[in-house]
Scaffold this active site. Structure first.
Site: not given
Lengths: 175, 587
Positions: B50, B112-113, B162, B477
């Site tokens: 993502e 959940f999630q 949802k 760097m």
């Protein structure tokens, strides 16, 4: 220097969190904070007391203005304003102290809002100096519990009133 | 007709003119994906992570000037986007990120999630929303696009539970947005603009210092007009490269920590600094108390918080770069009577002297590939016209120094946040926006490994970007700083165990090329640029090359270091020390 900032915001969930996290994310300190709805139920007023030099305050002011849910920001310290704070103080009251407690309450025009055989709960409202002075007077007598509200403040409307009086001279005469 | 939340979502995006959405599905957004399945008008680019979706959306936005869009699921899907959000926030990029959320009744129950992404992203978005009811969905999407793309652009997150995607209601898309707390100022104050124009016409040693804001507001033409009219040299921030043609005689290139000698000297000695859409980042100013000691400062920015945040400003102008520069140009034209100031003024002569005193250069080596040489060759082949993305580190600074960007929106890199892993997904986002365009990602072996899983995305969607890895086996760097400021203690900067990039490319069905010697560089580039496929180029460059000039952190910008300090006897040279380490590990 101490500043009292008045914030008119959308009355939506999460707005207080946005304001508070803006302060914490930038390391600005909040000394006192109070929130409540305004006469218009879609808006709330947040009063924040903070400290900082001019440069910090300019940033605070601009950053607050940048929040989408903030409608208006006013630094009241730049104007004439009235401020109030409320404290509830629970004091131990032994028989020999009662007269003294009453005297202090009288002097400060405070109010007893609850009492038990061993305690008084006293309400005081006023500007910060008055509340502080009251608490300092009571301290030697034994404060059991102390709760202070955040400070709220409102701008004085002096100029506007003067204009109104000129337009409506009969009201001046009535005095 | 009644539509479900998911249908309203897709319809609303179409009303906003969205063509491409980057993202990854998950449980709570399946209803939306079901609608997308049946809809052929909206492209969905499925990524592998993502974070990359957000970088792609951001690069898409930066390359096109439109709002970029990404869609991910709740919980880990949402939290994986945080780096992308911060990156877009710091670089003022307009994106709208949609995250799924668990059903409303479970919010706050550690479902959940579930993740409080609105809380998590509060400080790294321009604004964010939790849509609590399907009736708010269309208005919220409209507001989100409006906020992302106007004023100082930025990321806006919209969290959709949802049940909101499942519920249905009559669809009506609002025509207008009214947000009472949001009124960006576009036109600058006329009086201040007049003051600024007079100061600019009067100044003997003026410098225009322009940033990403000029690109965001498409103000290059106005900038060009103003610089040419008053004969003012232009320096650009890392984000501003491309705002003014890099080959123009008045272009000073980049300033700041890795700016050239002449540029930093010009800024240090100027008597008037005109900052446009730039925010005085610490990488630009160096030590604040010694920054532009002799100059008055004009600062033009659409965001009032940028003005006087870091530095005292004499003439502040809040407004969008385009209208403000337009008005400034008109005022200045009136003041100078329409006559262009031309020729080499003493100031421009002084700058030219600084330029010839210490030009931006590198020492080519017949045996070892110098990283700057690769950039130089890429520039010679593309003439500043390609879209170049970079990651973060030495390669990014070398690109900024040695690639002369001809046009705005052709340079996409992570400026404010310095996100390693940005460059490759950004290249894919830009390529998706401009399928026919040459898109080159200049990256390091450290940076590329942070999002190389997107090779799969590139192959699936046929995004033939050219990736040039300046492979030095180090976080370059970091190694440079350790060499200069930490007595050569190369702690955790050596990158061992990197893949064989040629085989890696082949494993994904792409083309892999390698150059280990300088004479191979041009061959590899020619072959890559001629290819219609994705090409991974592994340039095995000098691991000890450092990026100069450099202003050590905390120093003033006129106090620059131009080359490696002589190695003293008590400290082995980096190469020697490294060899020593290797021999120890072998024993």
């Amino acid at each position: 220097m101490e500043h009292i900032i008045s914030l008119l915001v959308e009355n939506k969930f999460g707005v207080l969190a946005r304001v508070a996290s803006l302060f914490s994310a930038r390391g600005f300190n909040i000394e006192s904070l109070s929130v409540g709805p305004t006469a218009d139920p879609t808006m709330s007023m947040i009063t924040i007391v903070t400290t900082g030099d001019d440069r910090i305050l300019e940033q605070v002011n601009k950053q607050l203005n940048k929040l989408i849910d903030v409608i208006k920001v006013v630094d009241l310290t730049e104007h004439a304003y009235v401020e109030r704070e409320t404290a509830l103080v629970k004091i131990h009251t032994r028989a020999e102290d009662r007269a003294e407690v009453f005297r202090i309450i009288e002097v400060f025009r405070a109010k007893i809002v609850d009492s038990t055989p061993g305690t008084y709960t006293v309400e005081i409202t006023g500007d910060r100096e008055k509340v502080e002075a009251f608490i300092n007077q009571l301290r030697p007598l034994g404060i059991k519990e102390l709760v202070r509200s955040g400070r709220i403040a409102i701008m004085r409307d002096e100029v506007k009133t003067a204009v109104d009086q000129r337009r409506r001279p009969h009201m001046v005469e009535a005095k | 007709m009644k539509l479900t939340g998911a249908e309203i979502f897709v319809e609303s995006l179409k009303r906003e003119g969205v063509k491409t959405v980057f993202g990854l599905p998950g449980g709570v957004v399946l209803k939306i994906f079901d609608v997308l399945y049946q809809d052929k008008d909206l492209d969905f680019v499925l990524v592998r992570h993502e974070q990359a979706a957000v970088h792609m959306a951001e690069a898409y936005a930066r390359a096109t000037g439109k709002v970029g869009v990404a869609l991910v699921t709740s919980g880990p899907g949402a939290t994986n986007t945080v780096t992308g959000l911060v990156n877009a926030h710091m670089d003022s990029c307009p994106i709208v990120l949609f995250t799924g959320q668990v059903v409303s009744s479970l919010i706050g129950n550690d479902a959940f999630q579930e993740a409080d992404i609105v809380g998590i992203s509060r400080s790294v978005t321009k604004h964010n929303y939790l849509v609590k009811d399907v009736s708010e969905l269309a208005t919220t999407i409209k507001e989100a696009f409006y906020l992302a793309g106007t004023g100082r652009p930025g990321p806006v997150l919209v969290d959709i539970p949802k049940d909101v995607t499942m519920a249905s209601m009559e669809f009506a898309y609002p025509d207008k947005v009214y947000i009472r707390g949001y009124n960006p100022t576009y036109e600058g104050n006329k009086w201040q603009i007049k003051q600024a124009a007079e100061a600019m016409a009067r100044a003997e040693r003026p410098v225009l210092y322009v940033g990403g804001g000029v690109i965001n507001s498409d103000a290059s033409e106005e900038l060009y007009g103003l610089a040419e009219l008053l004969n003012i040299p232009v320096t650009m921030t890392l984000m501003g490269l491309g705002a003014f043609p890099g080959t123009h005689p008045l272009s000073l290139g980049m300033l700041g920590m890795h700016g050239s000698h002449a540029t930093n000297m010009a800024v240090h000695h100027c008597d008037l600094l005109i900052a446009v859409g730039a925010r005085f980042d610490d990488r630009v100013t160096g030590k604040i108390s010694e920054f532009v000691p002799k100059a008055k400062i004009i600062h033009i920015d659409v965001d009032p918080t940028s003005i006087r945040k870091n530095i005292h400003v004499d003439i502040p102008i809040v407004g969008d770069a385009k209208p403000v520069l337009r008005d400034l140009l008109a005022q200045a034209t009136a003041i100078v009577g329409g006559k262009k100031r031309e020729g080499k003024t003493p100031w421009l002569q002084q700058i030219a002297a600084w330029q010839s005193e210490r030009p931006l250069a590198y020492k080519p080596d017949p045996k070892v590939i110098k990283p700057q040489f690769v950039i130089d060759m890429i520039y010679r082949r593309t003439h500043g016209e390609a879209i170049i993305t970079s990651d973060v580190g030495q390669h990014q600074m070398w690109t900024a120094q040695f690639y002369k960007f001809a046009k705005p929106r052709t340079w996409l890199n992570s400026g404010g946040l310095g996100t390693m892993g940005y460059g490759f997904p950004a290249a894919l986002g830009a390529q998706r926006a401009f399928p026919g365009q040459l898109v080159v990602c200049v990256t390091g072996d450290g940076s590329f490994q942070m999002n190389l899983q997107e090779l799969a995305t590139a192959m699936v969607y046929d995004l033939p970007v050219k990736v040039a890895i300046l492979n030095n086996g180090y976080h370059g760097m970091v190694r440079q700083w350790q060499q200069l400021f930490y007595q050569g203690h190369y702690s955790a900067s050596r990158l061992e165990g990197g893949p064989d990039y040629v085989k890696l490319a082949e494993a994904y069905g792409a083309v892999g090329l390698r150059a280990t010697e300088p004479h191979e560089v041009e061959e590899v580039l020619d072959e890559a640029f001629a290819s219609k496929k994705l090409v991974l180029m592994d340039f095995q460059v000098d691991p000890y090359e450092n990026c100069y000039p450099m202003v050590p952190a905390g120093g003033a910008i006129n106090q620059m270091v131009y080359e490696d300090p002589p190695t003293d006897a008590t400290r082995p040279a980096p190469a020697a020390q490294d060899a020593q380490k290797e021999s120890i590990s072998l024993a």
